[in-house]
Design an enzyme around this catalytic site. Structure first.
Site, PDB file in Angstrom:
ATOM      1  N   GLU A 237     -22.326  12.489  12.362  1.00  0.00           N
ATOM      2  CA  GLU A 237     -22.837  11.106  12.317  1.00  0.00           C
ATOM      3  C   GLU A 237     -23.051  10.736  10.856  1.00  0.00           C
ATOM      4  OE1 GLU A 237     -26.110   9.999  14.889  1.00  0.00           O
ATOM      5  OE2 GLU A 237     -25.388  11.329  16.478  1.00  0.00           O
TER       6      GLU A 237
ATOM      7  N   GLU B 289     -29.157  16.297  17.837  1.00  0.00           N
ATOM      8  CA  GLU B 289     -30.459  16.071  17.183  1.00  0.00           C
ATOM      9  C   GLU B 289     -31.564  16.773  17.979  1.00  0.00           C
ATOM     10  OE1 GLU B 289     -31.045  11.969  15.891  1.00  0.00           O
ATOM     11  OE2 GLU B 289     -29.398  12.201  14.467  1.00  0.00           O
TER      12      GLU B 289
HETATM   13  O1  AHR Z   1     -25.938   6.709  16.063  1.00  0.00           O
HETATM   14  C1  AHR Z   1     -27.160   6.282  16.579  1.00  0.00           C
HETATM   15  C2  AHR Z   1     -28.133   7.421  16.778  1.00  0.00           C
HETATM   16  O2  AHR Z   1     -28.455   7.991  15.559  1.00  0.00           O
HETATM   17  C3  AHR Z   1     -27.648   8.588  17.595  1.00  0.00           C
HETATM   18  O3  AHR Z   1     -27.789   8.377  18.961  1.00  0.00           O
HETATM   19  C4  AHR Z   1     -28.549   9.704  17.151  1.00  0.00           C
HETATM   20  O4  AHR Z   1     -27.927  10.963  17.254  1.00  0.00           O
HETATM   21  C5  AHR Z   1     -28.903   9.323  15.726  1.00  0.00           C
HETATM   22  O5  AHR Z   1     -30.257   9.363  15.511  1.00  0.00           O
END
Ligand code: AHR
Length: 513
Positions: A316, A194
């Site tokens: 994710e 991110e």
């Molecule tokens: O999964 C939780 C968080 O969500 C992670 O650390 C981040 O990459 C995303 O914003």
């Protein structure tokens, strides 16, 4: 959803928009040209966040909780049954504040650190590089390492790769002094996480250059070959993908994408366990929108990479609700109901159809955080409804996809998104055909008909069902099996037709021969 989307909605296939149809017809179209479903679609994610690592996976060798080399035995057994292909670590946002040298060497000498992203919890660094790679080896999992770009240096990341994978040299010597003679295998390397946000607040133009610089110094040692992954977009940020592909597409093997099923990023995200039927259907619509989002990112990638050399990794995904009342703020501990299981099944069905570009996905997260597989409390552990979906879907890993079309009713939900009553995915491997069906309707059974003349199927070997009396049902530590897998006998196979009575709010997997 446009007509085009409906016609090409890969996960659910061709659909009749007429509401209230009693039967659902599924056409299976096996083809030698169909792709295999990469097992990495079933990847997991473990971040230093709340009790995912400490307490969830790792308790240390001296813990009274039964463990193997410090990893909880109950959790190890649960993970084994999922055949986890790949595990992403140490973050997430944590990765861009993690300095790997703090997590090696004698445990008593490791410095403590504040986990600034997640509740300010102080960690003792007892779970570090050796503990992660040894866990992966123990379970036969491919490690996926997320490197620190936001607050680290090129030298630091380059040396981490050397420490893990080199046979000789100063970093290998240090690793050997710390008890590991042979290098580990490392394929997947994320260069930041991110990077538009917690990973450095970069613009895509600036990060593209930074990415190019970092990846230059991450070397292939002694036959190890890195698969380098650029930090990608969140949700609808198509410009990020555009700039990255244009400026750094040639320097990467993959780029990531994050997509959460979340009502919004400000204010309450809603309770994990207390929601209306309307909220439930909205959730499924939001979850299914991932198909459109991924396709739009894929279209951009096609402009710069017609041969589809660069993979898209949804590293994710999953549901994100309010934290459970009374839990530590910032630890993202949420319960997991039958609604979450539905999100898991529908998302996996979508991913099965996008593997021309989507080569890996990692649900967030494996233990005690967001849409978890397992929840732990002291020495207790429970399996979530989402866990059971991953268990039912194991036969799809590395199996050949059977393309299909589904004709059945759709529901228009809040916000105008469309949700099919029945979603289906199917695959073949080692002479077995696996069909997974989800009935999203809260009250209506579906009569599913699947012509099987061309498939030469002679018997239903087994059937499993996940359902619940109430969609809001979940497992608790004193009632750990409220939502659990049961045998399913509602499938009847005749010469030409497979007929399935699919109960409301259920997920079924059939194994046929
Ligand atoms: O999964 C939780 C968080 O969500 C992670 O650390 C981040 O990459 C995303 O914003």
């Amino acid at each position: 959803m446009t007509l085009r989307n409906i016609l090409f909605a890969g996960a659910v296939g061709f659909a009749s928009v007429a509401m209230g149809a009693e039967t659902v017809r599924v056409e299976l179209k096996p083809s030698d040209k169909a792709p295999d479903i990469p097992k990495e679609i079933y990847g997991q994610f473990a971040e230093h966040l709340g009790t995912c690592i400490y307490g969830g996976i790792w308790v240390g060798e001296d813990s009274p909780i039964p463990n193997t080399q410090g990893y909880r035995n109950d959790v190890l057994d649960a993970f084994r049954a999922l055949h986890i292909p790949v595990l992403r670590w140490p973050g997430g946002c944590f990765a861009d504040e993690y300095h790997w040298t703090d997590g090696i060497g004698p445990k008593e000498n490791r410095p403590r650190m504040v986990n600034n992203n997640w509740g300010g919890t102080v960690e003792d660094n007892s779970f570090g590089t050796h503990e992660f790679f040894n866990l992966c080896e123990l379970l036969g999992i491919e490690p996926y390492l997320s490197g620190n770009v936001g607050s680290g240096t090129v030298e630091e990341l380059a040396k981490w790769v050397e420490y893990i994978t080199a046979e000789d040299g100063p970093q290998a010597k240090l690793r050997k002094e710390n008890g590991r003679e042979k290098p580990w295998h490392l394929k997947y390397l994320g260069v930041g996480n991110e990077s538009w946000g917690c990973g450095g607040s970069f613009t895509p133009e600036y990060y593209a250059d930074v990415y190019r610089r970092y990846q230059t110094y991450c070397r292939d040692f002694n036959g190890n070959r890195l698969f380098k992954i650029a930090s990608g977009a969140s949700d609808y940020d198509y410009n990020w993908t555009e700039v990255m592909m244009k400026k750094a597409g040639h320097n990467m093997n993959g780029i990531s994408l994050h997509y959460y099923t979340v009502p919004g990023w400000t204010g309450s995200k809603g309770s994990a366990t207390s929601y209306t039927d309307d909220d439930y259907y909205w959730t499924l619509g939001k979850c299914l929108e991932i198909e459109d989002v991924v396709k739009r990112h894929m279209n951009i990638m096609d402009k710069y990479d017609r041969k589809k050399r660069v993979a898209l990794l949804v590293d994710e995904w999953g549901t994100w609700w309010d934290e459970e009342p009374g839990t530590v703020p910032g630890h993202l501990y949420q319960q997991n109901t039958m609604r979450d299981a539905m999100v898991a099944a529908l998302s996996l069905n979508v991913f099965h159809n996008l593997t021309e570009r989507v080569k890996m996905t990692n649900i967030a997260q494996i233990a005690n955080v967001l849409q978890a597989m397992v929840l732990t409390k002291d020495d207790k552990m429970l399996l979530t409804p989402t866990y059971y979906v991953f268990k039912m879907y194991v036969p799809h890993q590395d199996a050949k996809l059977i393309p299909l079309e589904v004709e059945g009713p759709w529901r228009k939900v809040r916000d105008g998104r469309m949700v099919p009553q029945v979603s289906v995915t199917a695959s073949q491997k080692d002479g077995r055909t696996t069909i997974s069906l989800t009935n999203t309707d809260l009250s209506k059974e579906a009569e599913v008909e699947i012509p099987v003349k061309d498939l030469k199927l002679s018997k239903v070997l087994s059937g499993e069902i996940l359902t619940a009396a109430d969609i809001r049902d979940y497992n608790e530590f004193d009632k750990p099996e409220k939502v659990t897998l049961q045998q399913f006998s509602g499938a009847k196979l005749s010469k030409d037709m497979l007929k399935i009575k699919l109960p409301a709010k259920s997920i079924v997997t059939l194994s046929l021969q």
